[in-house]
Design an enzyme around this catalytic site. Structure first.
Site, short mmCIF file in Angstrom:
data_model
loop_
_atom_site.label_atom_id
_atom_site.label_comp_id
_atom_site.label_asym_id
_atom_site.label_seq_id
_atom_site.Cartn_x
_atom_site.Cartn_y
_atom_site.Cartn_z
N ASP A 87 -36.84 41.94 -39.37
CA ASP A 87 -37.75 41.11 -38.60
C ASP A 87 -39.17 41.55 -38.93
OD1 ASP A 87 -38.75 39.28 -36.85
OD2 ASP A 87 -38.32 40.47 -35.06
N GLY A 89 -41.60 42.04 -36.92
CA GLY A 89 -42.11 43.00 -35.95
C GLY A 89 -43.34 42.51 -35.20
N GLY A 90 -43.81 41.32 -35.52
CA GLY A 90 -44.98 40.77 -34.84
C GLY A 90 -44.79 40.73 -33.33
N PHE A 91 -43.59 40.34 -32.93
CA PHE A 91 -43.26 40.23 -31.51
C PHE A 91 -43.40 41.59 -30.82
CE2 PHE A 91 -39.90 40.13 -28.16
CZ PHE A 91 -40.45 39.12 -27.39
N ASP A 141 -44.58 35.33 -37.39
CA ASP A 141 -44.86 34.14 -36.59
C ASP A 141 -45.74 34.52 -35.41
OD1 ASP A 141 -42.90 35.67 -35.32
OD2 ASP A 141 -42.09 33.95 -34.25
N GLY A 211 -39.15 32.56 -29.72
CA GLY A 211 -39.81 32.20 -28.47
C GLY A 211 -38.87 31.87 -27.34
N ASP A 261 -29.15 38.24 -32.90
CA ASP A 261 -29.40 39.68 -32.82
C ASP A 261 -29.82 39.97 -31.39
OD1 ASP A 261 -32.30 38.65 -33.13
OD2 ASP A 261 -32.54 40.75 -32.59
N CYS A 299 -8.20 47.18 -26.14
CA CYS A 299 -9.34 47.25 -27.06
C CYS A 299 -8.99 48.30 -28.12
CB CYS A 299 -10.61 47.65 -26.32
SG CYS A 299 -12.01 47.87 -27.45
N CYS A 301 -11.13 49.74 -30.23
CA CYS A 301 -12.28 50.53 -30.69
C CYS A 301 -11.95 52.03 -30.58
CB CYS A 301 -13.54 50.20 -29.89
SG CYS A 301 -13.72 51.07 -28.33
N CYS A 304 -11.89 53.36 -26.86
CA CYS A 304 -10.74 52.99 -26.03
C CYS A 304 -9.43 53.58 -26.55
CB CYS A 304 -10.64 51.47 -25.93
SG CYS A 304 -12.00 50.77 -24.98
N HIS A 330 -18.02 51.06 -27.99
CA HIS A 330 -17.21 50.04 -27.32
C HIS A 330 -17.98 48.72 -27.16
CE1 HIS A 330 -14.56 47.90 -24.66
NE2 HIS A 330 -15.64 47.61 -23.96
ZN LIG Z 1 -13.20 49.64 -26.59
#
Ligand SMILES: [Zn+2]
Length: 362
Positions: A87, A89-91, A141, A211, A261, A299, A301, A304, A330
């Site tokens: 990005d 980074g202006g924001f 922007d 925006g 994102d 899950c 991951c 978990c 997670h």
């Molecule tokens: Zn998990």
């Protein structure tokens, strides 16, 4: 570069080819502002099913650009051989208050290191992202705050077009880097249309909707998305910036957004807020003190598969660093699995049913 695979009532799944491989959309990018998704190393990140991240050009410019350049780019620097968006980074310059002032030339700000006045121009922003070597660069922007006056929104929208023109001219596509523009226009349908028209005329590799998710109501965001997204060319990828809760992802995907994102899963994780299919839970609550189940049943991951709610509860209570990492693993994994299920649902024409089944809890 972008190929649509399937569509269902405007929702899409597709493939975006980049210099570091293909991104299947819809896609969610965890935020790696400073060349790290906070608390995770890149192996852990891959294990969360993540293959694309977004870093921040401005932050890296003011902190580590020379080292990144010498390393041969951001991929090498952070040891991430997968896809990277950057990005502008202006924001963040505006939001974090670098004593900024927006002029036609760029964003004037005060360098926090030495107090010197600097200008962040669209051309400089392109040069930095060229040095970083990201797969997708974003134009600089002008994003007005959600409570800006109508005149301020008009000014910001017009400036965004002029800066996009300058960015396109300055952009160096030598490293197969794609360039996305950012649609502005606040919550005004006419301005969104104007911004979309002007930016698509210049012709970019993809279009972000900027925006939004900056303080306006959820209803207003959804309304703005519903009329803005269909204006975008269907053969190009569409990226909604700053959105990452599963409910908002699902809503935006139904309007035709492809890429997202957000710091939502990672920031929540660091605040002990865990996303599960039954909604969000705060793991520090007393009722989890001796809960021997994983954060989320079924899950797969790392967290978990290896740890219980009771253990996470204990780590957070004791302010142990591992808590942040396990929770982050997670939450990102949960988001990526959710997105993968949506991809499958769209391919199979089952998104409507998926929505009905999941809307309540996500
Ligand atoms: Zn998990």
């Amino acid at each position: 570069m972008f190929k649509l695979i399937a569509e269902e009532n405007g929702a899409r799944t597709g493939e975006l080819k980049t210099a570091h491989g293909t991104i299947t959309t819809p896609a969610f990018m965890p935020v790696a502002t400073k060349a790290t998704v906070k608390t995770l190393n890149t192996q852990e990140l891959k294990e969360t099913q993540t293959d694309t991240i977004i870093a921040n050009a401005f932050h890296l410019y003011i902190t580590a650009l020379e080292a990144i350049r010498d390393a041969g780019g951001l991929h090498n620097f952070m040891n991430w051989n997968e896809k990277i968006f950057t990005d502008s980074g202006g924001f963040q310059i505006i939001r974090k208050d670098f004593k900024f002032k927006i002029t036609e030339n760029g964003i004037e700000y005060t360098d926090p290191k030495n107090g010197e006045k600097q200008t962040y121009t669209p051309e400089l922003c392109m040069k930095i992202q060229d040095d970083l070597g990201s797969d997708v660069a974003m134009v600089l922007d002008h994003c007005p705050p959600h409570n800006a006056t109508p005149d301020e929104v008009i000014e910001a929208t017009n400036r965004t077009t002029r800066w996009a023109e300058r960015s396109k001219k300055a952009h160096n596509p030598r490293k197969e880097q794609q360039l996305f523009a950012i649609i502005q226009g606040g919550t005004n349908p006419k301005l969104r249309e104007k911004s979309t028209h002007e930016l698509t005329e210049i012709d970019f590799d993809g279009y972000a909707i900027g925006g939004l998710s900056i303080g306006e109501t959820k209803e207003l965001m959804q309304k703005t998305l519903r009329y803005t997204t269909p204006l975008l060319p269907s053969e190009k990828p569409r990226y909604l910036m700053g959105v990452g809760s599963t409910r908002e992802l699902l809503n935006a995907i139904t309007t035709g957004i492809d890429i997202f994102d957000s710091t939502y899963p990672t920031r929540n994780a660091r605040h002990a807020s865990i996303t599960t299919r039954d909604g969000r839970i705060n793991i520090t609550r007393q009722k989890y003190k001796n809960d021997q189940r994983p954060l989320e049943e079924d899950c797969n991951c790392y967290t978990c598969q290896h740890h219980t709610r009771a253990y996470l509860h204990h780590l957070f209570k004791q302010k142990e660093l591992l808590a942040l990492r396990l929770a982050t693993i997670h939450n990102i994994h949960h988001t990526q699995k959710f997105i993968q299920k949506i991809q499958t649902a769209i391919r199979e024409g089952e998104l409507q049913r998926f929505r009905e089944d999941n809307e309540k809890n996500c």
